[in-house]
Scaffold this active site. Structure first.
Site, PDB file in Angstrom:
ATOM      1  N   LYS A 269      -2.059   4.052  13.861  1.00  0.00           N
ATOM      2  CA  LYS A 269      -0.688   3.755  14.259  1.00  0.00           C
ATOM      3  C   LYS A 269      -0.165   4.830  15.211  1.00  0.00           C
ATOM      4  CE  LYS A 269       0.797   1.610   9.880  1.00  0.00           C
ATOM      5  NZ  LYS A 269       1.313   0.329  10.399  1.00  0.00           N
ATOM      6  N   ARG A 343      -3.303  -7.500   3.781  1.00  0.00           N
ATOM      7  CA  ARG A 343      -3.742  -8.847   3.417  1.00  0.00           C
ATOM      8  C   ARG A 343      -5.117  -8.827   2.749  1.00  0.00           C
ATOM      9  NH1 ARG A 343      -2.911 -10.559   9.490  1.00  0.00           N
ATOM     10  NH2 ARG A 343      -1.370  -8.920   9.130  1.00  0.00           N
TER      11      ARG A 343
END
Length: 493
Positions: A269, A343
């Protein structure tokens, strides 16, 4: 906070400060009654000054002419915009003012015969008062020494004390959720989250199982294994079992994403605001908070909670873009971006819970996608469901608790967007399109036909620059979802 209900006339109530609400342009303080000419005239003048506008507060000193030392009047705003959340928010402002003044106890006249049901009014007042003084100061040398003031509610509702007790339990669970979510990553790796879950279980007579790294791998929880392998802080797979319903009653399954810190892994990130990624565990914290609340409320239902917990770090052992991972349900997932890790662990949690506990319905909670913030902002959570009836009940609890949700669609077209050419599915959709829905579509592969609602709380889990200011939310984690889900579960049979 200590809160109790009391009946009686407001004019006879002996209290440090007597609080009443006023609706805009009515020139009436609801339930306040008449005192004497001098006090009544002062009250009338104060009402004319604040005009019942939301956020306006007037304080009147009685100079020992009546039983109450002071009177506080708080505006609720326009009648056609009056909701339980307005009452919750205004009560929070009242409580903050009382606390600021160093007053040890106060009384609120519960507004009755208004457009909102009495039980919701009482709950809103208690929640607003109890949550408004929350402050995460665990790591501050100097802490507030002011004791929370005691609150008395003047009400004619015979069930008020029970409602108060439940509302305190639920709002305390929200504060617990905030406490855990606010913990910094160096103090709360996955193992610590497992310890916290065990503490909740021991205090509330629940069964708690925590799988270690080796157990996670041996049970073929491939998503959790892959995401957690890059960090020296090993993953945990937490299971809490609350069984207080009929033995034959199928449980409700709750699954919460708990990435205790998310760097993005190899798909690193940007550095800006990466500190906020301690909040990537908020979905799991919400589930733990719900379990704490329902066990203390002793709800007559069966609920299973699963919290897959990892730290997503880049290292020589980290999983990579291009890897293919085998999930618990047997499907293979092509990794296109290691920052789409939530997920993967959620899919394992959902599939494991469905196989081993055969639930009647499933809810999962995750700070899953930035796309949800782009779509809905930071005040509304996205939901995706495969069952209209379940989604409708969730929306009903959302409206009641003012924890707002908005349903997004899912169909075969979205399912096709997560199909891979080299594996069964891929952990990203096609480009930037429908990012929140394609993340849910990935999860749908683990759910099958079991009634399911997915909550994307990326925007609502903590206070962000565009978050609407509310008196009962302070800096940091909000505990979003606890009140909504507990309300839903309280209405299950």
């Amino acid at each position: 906070m200590r809160v109790r209900a009391e009946t009686g006339l407001s004019i006879k109530k002996k209290t440090s400060i007597l609080c009443a609400f006023s609706i805009e342009d009515t020139n009436v303080a609801i339930g306040l009654g008449k005192f004497n000419k001098k006090i009544d005239q002062t009250i009338s003048q104060s009402l004319q000054e604040i005009k019942g506008k939301k956020g306006k507060i007037a304080i009147i000193h009685s100079h020992k002419e009546i039983s109450s030392e002071r009177i506080l009047i708080a505006g609720l705003g326009k009648k056609n915009k009056l909701t339980s959340d307005v009452i919750r928010d205004v009560t929070g402002n009242i409580t903050k003012k009382i606390h600021e003044l160093g007053i040890k106890e106060f009384t609120i006249i519960t507004p009755e015969k208004i457009s909102i049901k009495n039980d919701q009014v009482v709950s809103a007042i208690v929640e607003g008062a109890n949550l408004s003084l929350y402050d995460f100061d665990l790591y501050k040398k100097e802490k507030s020494n002011k004791k929370e003031p005691d609150l008395t509610l003047l009400t004619s509702d015979k069930n008020a004390q029970k409602i108060i007790k439940n509302s305190i339990t639920i709002s305390d669970a929200v504060k617990f959720t905030r406490d855990v979510a606010n913990l910094p990553p160096n103090e709360c790796p996955p193992a610590k989250l497992g310890e916290i879950a065990k503490q909740i279980a021991n205090q509330n007579k629940m069964k708690c199982t925590v799988f270690s790294k080796n157990e996670i791998k041996s049970k073929r929880l491939g998503g959790v294994t892959a995401v957690g392998q890059g960090s020296k802080n090993e993953p945990r797979f937490i299971i809490l079992e609350y069984r207080n319903g009929k033995k034959e009653q199928k449980p409700i399954l709750l699954v919460g994403k708990a990435v205790t810190f998310d760097t993005g892994g190899i798909s690193l990130k940007p550095g800006e605001k990466m500190d906020e990624m301690k909040f990537d565990k908020c979905g799991g914290c919400t589930v733990l908070g719900v379990m704490k609340a329902i066990s203390e409320l002793k709800l007559p239902i069966n609920v299973i909670a699963i919290v897959p917990s990892v730290e997503n770090m880049p290292s020589g052992d980290a999983f990579r873009p291009g890897d293919i991972v085998k999930l618990f349900n047997g499907k293979t997932a092509e990794i296109l971006n290691t920052d789409a890790e939530g997920r993967l662990i959620l899919a394992d949690g959902l599939a494991y819970g469905i196989k081993h506990f055969q639930p009647s319905s499933v809810m999962d909670f995750a700070t899953l996608t930035g796309a949800c913030i782009v779509a809905l902002g930071t005040n509304v959570a996205g939901i995706v469901s495969n069952n209209a009836k379940l989604a409708s009940k969730v929306k009903s609890s959302s409206a009641k608790t003012s924890e707002e949700v908005w349903e997004l669609p899912i169909n075969d077209d979205y399912m096709d967007m997560v199909k891979s050419k080299v594996a069964d599915i891929r952990n990203l959709g096609m480009g930037r399109a429908a990012g929140t829905i394609t993340a849910a579509a990935f999860l749908a592969n683990a759910v099958g036909n079991v009634p399911w609602v997915h909550f994307d709380i990326a925007g609502t889990a903590w206070i962000q620059p565009s978050t609407k200011s509310k008196s009962y939310n302070s800096h940091g984690a909000t505990g979003f979802g606890v009140r909504l889900v507990v309300d839903y579960l309280m209405n299950q049979k």
